[in-house]
Scaffold this motif. Structure first.
Motif, PDB file in Angstrom:
ATOM      1  N   GLY A   1      -8.149  -1.829   8.127  1.00 28.98           N
ATOM      2  CA  GLY A   1      -7.893  -3.061   7.904  1.00 28.98           C
ATOM      3  C   GLY A   1      -9.252  -4.135   8.521  1.00 28.98           C
ATOM      4  O   GLY A   1      -9.580  -5.097   7.705  1.00 28.98           O
TER       5      GLY A   1
ATOM      6  N   ARG B   1      -7.259 -15.301  -8.257  1.00 29.80           N
ATOM      7  CA  ARG B   1      -7.458 -14.415  -7.232  1.00 29.80           C
ATOM      8  C   ARG B   1      -9.089 -13.739  -7.335  1.00 29.80           C
ATOM      9  O   ARG B   1      -9.406 -13.114  -6.317  1.00 29.80           O
TER      10      ARG B   1
ATOM     11  N   ALA C   1      -1.537  -6.153  12.043  1.00 26.30           N
ATOM     12  CA  ALA C   1       0.075  -5.666  12.028  1.00 26.30           C
ATOM     13  C   ALA C   1      -0.372  -4.065  12.196  1.00 26.30           C
ATOM     14  O   ALA C   1       0.764  -3.347  12.453  1.00 26.30           O
ATOM     15  N   ARG C   2      -1.237  -3.607  12.074  1.00 31.16           N
ATOM     16  CA  ARG C   2      -1.744  -2.272  12.236  1.00 31.16           C
ATOM     17  C   ARG C   2      -0.916  -1.278  11.404  1.00 31.16           C
ATOM     18  O   ARG C   2      -0.381  -0.248  11.690  1.00 31.16           O
TER      19      ARG C   2
ATOM     20  N   ALA D   1      -3.359  -5.951   7.518  1.00 29.42           N
ATOM     21  CA  ALA D   1      -3.515  -4.688   8.057  1.00 29.42           C
ATOM     22  C   ALA D   1      -3.944  -4.562   9.357  1.00 29.42           C
ATOM     23  O   ALA D   1      -3.571  -3.822  10.426  1.00 29.42           O
ATOM     24  N   LEU D   2      -5.058  -5.684   9.630  1.00 28.86           N
ATOM     25  CA  LEU D   2      -5.392  -5.205  11.002  1.00 28.86           C
ATOM     26  C   LEU D   2      -4.852  -5.724  12.149  1.00 28.86           C
ATOM     27  O   LEU D   2      -4.678  -5.183  13.027  1.00 28.86           O
TER      28      LEU D   2
ATOM     29  N   ALA E   1      -1.314 -16.360  -0.791  1.00 26.47           N
ATOM     30  CA  ALA E   1      -0.862 -14.888  -0.573  1.00 26.47           C
ATOM     31  C   ALA E   1      -1.638 -14.069   0.495  1.00 26.47           C
ATOM     32  O   ALA E   1      -2.865 -14.405   0.518  1.00 26.47           O
ATOM     33  N   PRO E   2      -0.945 -13.600   1.461  1.00 22.31           N
ATOM     34  CA  PRO E   2      -1.726 -13.059   2.522  1.00 22.31           C
ATOM     35  C   PRO E   2      -2.864 -12.169   2.224  1.00 22.31           C
ATOM     36  O   PRO E   2      -3.078 -11.575   1.265  1.00 22.31           O
ATOM     37  N   ASN E   3      -3.752 -12.172   3.070  1.00 20.46           N
ATOM     38  CA  ASN E   3      -5.116 -11.393   2.941  1.00 20.46           C
ATOM     39  C   ASN E   3      -4.836 -10.205   3.501  1.00 20.46           C
ATOM     40  O   ASN E   3      -4.462  -9.951   4.437  1.00 20.46           O
ATOM     41  N   PHE E   4      -5.270  -9.008   2.594  1.00 26.05           N
ATOM     42  CA  PHE E   4      -4.673  -7.824   3.056  1.00 26.05           C
ATOM     43  C   PHE E   4      -5.322  -7.353   4.421  1.00 26.05           C
ATOM     44  O   PHE E   4      -4.718  -6.826   5.148  1.00 26.05           O
ATOM     45  N   GLY E   5      -6.424  -7.233   4.370  1.00 22.88           N
ATOM     46  CA  GLY E   5      -7.234  -6.726   5.340  1.00 22.88           C
ATOM     47  C   GLY E   5      -6.801  -7.461   6.899  1.00 22.88           C
ATOM     48  O   GLY E   5      -6.649  -6.823   7.542  1.00 22.88           O
ATOM     49  N   ALA E   6      -6.485  -8.621   6.804  1.00 25.43           N
ATOM     50  CA  ALA E   6      -6.241  -9.427   7.990  1.00 25.43           C
ATOM     51  C   ALA E   6      -4.728  -8.890   8.330  1.00 25.43           C
ATOM     52  O   ALA E   6      -4.571  -8.628   9.614  1.00 25.43           O
TER      53      ALA E   6
ATOM     54  N   THR F   1      -0.433  -0.679   6.864  1.00 17.14           N
ATOM     55  CA  THR F   1      -0.890  -1.117   5.341  1.00 17.14           C
ATOM     56  C   THR F   1       0.373  -1.174   4.516  1.00 17.14           C
ATOM     57  O   THR F   1      -0.008  -1.589   3.301  1.00 17.14           O
TER      58      THR F   1
ATOM     59  N   ALA G   1      -2.014  -7.708  -3.841  1.00 18.36           N
ATOM     60  CA  ALA G   1      -1.540  -8.031  -2.524  1.00 18.36           C
ATOM     61  C   ALA G   1      -1.960  -6.978  -1.361  1.00 18.36           C
ATOM     62  O   ALA G   1      -2.311  -7.265  -0.451  1.00 18.36           O
TER      63      ALA G   1
ATOM     64  N   ALA H   1     -11.677  -4.116   6.121  1.00 15.34           N
ATOM     65  CA  ALA H   1     -11.489  -4.785   5.034  1.00 15.34           C
ATOM     66  C   ALA H   1     -11.537  -6.084   5.059  1.00 15.34           C
ATOM     67  O   ALA H   1     -12.069  -7.054   4.365  1.00 15.34           O
ATOM     68  N   LEU H   2     -11.214  -6.617   6.261  1.00 20.56           N
ATOM     69  CA  LEU H   2     -11.399  -7.927   6.812  1.00 20.56           C
ATOM     70  C   LEU H   2     -12.663  -8.513   6.866  1.00 20.56           C
ATOM     71  O   LEU H   2     -13.016  -9.541   6.409  1.00 20.56           O
TER      72      LEU H   2
END
Lengths: 344, 344
Positions: free
Chosen positions: B59, B146, A65-66, A62-63, A55-60, A68, B122, B62-63
């Motif tokens: 983002g 997770r 794709a700019r 968001a960072l 499952a994708p890492n949320f922070g990454a 959330t 997610a 968080a990352l």
DNA sequence: TGATAAAATGTAAGCGCTTACATTGCCCTC
DNA sequence: GAGGGCAATGTAAGCGCTTACATTTTATCA
């Protein structure tokens, strides 16, 4: 940041890529725009995804794709059924479009609200839902600078320029006040929530004055009592009105909760409603119809408001342009608590 | 992703660093652990921060930090005052500790709940608040894998191993049922919300049966009617009970809303409460004391539950270890809707 | 059949922050 | 006044993903 000892096991895009024997770009595409990938590759990738439980890492995400996919809302309090109801619909609609709700509350405190707004923006809210227009200009400037589209709800004021999805508090209360006056009431009191930085309450109070003026009466005759939200405070305010202005024949409250308090106080004081005194509310929440006597009030389509607000915000995120303001209609629910004015 | 044309203007850590003439590391430290930085440097940096209107990019933060400072909650619905109230306290406590609430709702649907849980994870929720224990084991496995600490609320069952902050639904209802039986009631009916994947409702129903057994009566005598949450459905269920089992002298509802519905139906049917029939609720929300007659019910400390749940979750995020379960006490609120059983 | 376009995939440069580790400079201590 | 210790700061390596651009493969058509 977790009690999990097997931390290392959380798979990344790269893990999936190497398992499926493709590049990370392909995996990313598989996940975000599957049609841009060949069928068999896609299947292979998906198999790897499932195998690894990726499952994708949320922070990454968001960072890179700019965004959330998260929408913030700051309301006064969930304990007010009006907001609970509207927000429920708001959240459901967001969910339907893959957006998540970030929620904060201000307890009707302007400063706290500002903090919460900043906090939600800091948490990456892509857009914001705010209640009412009243707010320091600085906050709006901040929001603009950060490029966070903001929608106002629970208010609609043609004189304001910001986009809103709501109803005209003033006009709605004016309409109800007309009916009250039509029943022969002249000595009207108003129990209101604090009007400072609350254009909704203020608008409702103004609505009463408007109707007085229309009827050729002096708007200054309206006795105003400000008190915090609550049944108990409504009771107290009612007593205060009757003590200071015993001639009062109708008490218009800016919300149902205060009105229910008024109803209780009336009963405790041995006053019959509506024979001795009329009481009206605003919002039409559940207790309005449950009260005894049933409360005459203004029905507000809270759910629809929440739903539409969500739609507007989703649109603006997609099209990069905020739609027009939308005024929702309110309706007077004539029930038992309003009757003709008693003879002097 | 925004209608803002001046996008480029959003300042980054690096901008602040160069303005203040320090490295990005120092700026980061200024923001996150100010005491590790010299006083004058700190002031210079802070000045730059304000000057630029800098705010960290969510983002990126968080990352890099591997945490979002965001806590998720999935509740059945905010429209239930019980959850609105508890969540309000929950959110306030989170806010006090710099955490933000990510909220989703399941509409009492297990499958939807699962989706929402996955969605919140997610979205980077660092921890989760869930209502009740009942849930597919697979979901718990997912959460564990997770590494998302999860707390159960609104239930406390000594037989369960998961950490919870809640109350013993079964024991609470058993206590109330004892009182009902002590008033001479034997033909008791129970109006309940659907018990499937809802251990709270199920526990309450069981509680009634427990008390019957204790009193040497047959637990199977309790007529059970399941119906969705709502005043209208409560009314309907009441009619159904009276139609099928006219001997019933007490109707115990698993929540106040159903009970208020029952009260209304009783009145409509010309039955006096409690002379002809007793009605009890559960939760002690506002309408319980407002109802006519006032509703005998079980008081639940929703706010405290919300607050404590927040504390537990904040702790686990800090110390990496989830505290013990906490059972909160409930109290019977003896009011007017429960009286002695009528003579057969 | 070869030229050309279109589709599929890969490469690699960020996104903006945190933090381990390295460096610098200063204050003590003996 | 040399050496040790510590506080303050800097350097730079990621964090895991998206996406512009480059490259390769496949389809299309004269």
């Amino acid at each position: 940041m977790s009690q999990n000892e097997v931390e290392k096991s959380v798979p990344t895009l790269a893990d999936v890529a190497s398992l499926a024997n493709v590049s990370t770009a392909t995996v990313s595409r598989c996940l975000n725009s599957p049609d841009r990938v060949g069928k068999d590759t896609r299947e292979r990738v998906m198999k790897a995804v499932n195998e690894l439980g990726y499952a994708p890492n949320f922070g990454a995400q968001a960072l890179a794709a700019r965004q959330t996919n998260t929408i913030g809302a700051v309301i006064p309090t969930m304990e007010n059924a009006v907001f609970a109801r509207g927000l429920q619909a708001f959240q459901e609609e967001l969910g339907r479009h893959g957006k998540t709700l970030l929620l904060a509350s201000s307890a009707y405190d302007a400063e706290l609200e500002e903090q919460q707004i900043r906090a939600l923006v800091a948490r990456g809210a892509d857009a914001l839902l705010l209640i009412g227009y009243d707010r320091e200009p600085e906050i709006y400037r901040f929001l603009e600078k950060r490029g966070v589209p903001t929608l106002i709800a629970w208010s609609f004021n043609p004189a304001e320029t910001r986009t809103a999805v709501g109803f005209d508090n003033r006009a709605a209360m004016r309409a109800l006040a007309r009916d009250v006056i039509a029943q022969g009431h002249r000595n009207i009191a108003c129990i209101t929530a604090p009007t400072r930085s609350n254009d909704r309450a203020r608008g409702r109070v103004e609505g009463i004055r408007d109707a007085k003026v229309e009827a050729g009466q002096d708007p200054a005759e309206v006795m105003i009592v400000e008190t915090p939200y609550g049944i108990g405070t409504g009771e107290e305010a009612f007593r205060q009105v009757m003590a200071q202005a015993p001639d009062t024949t109708a008490i218009m409250c800016v919300n149902d909760v205060l009105a229910v308090g008024a109803l209780r106080a009336a009963r405790a004081l041995g006053l019959r409603v509506p024979e001795d005194i009329s009481v009206t509310g605003f919002d039409d929440i559940e207790i309005a119809a449950l009260a005894d006597p049933e409360l005459t009030t203004v029905h507000v389509p809270h759910r629809e408001m929440g739903r539409r607000a969500a739609q507007r915000l989703i649109e603006v995120l997609q099209d990069n342009v905020m739609g027009q303001s939308k005024e929702l209609p309110t309706e007077i629910r004539m029930r038992q608590s309003l009757g003709p004015a008693r003879k002097a």
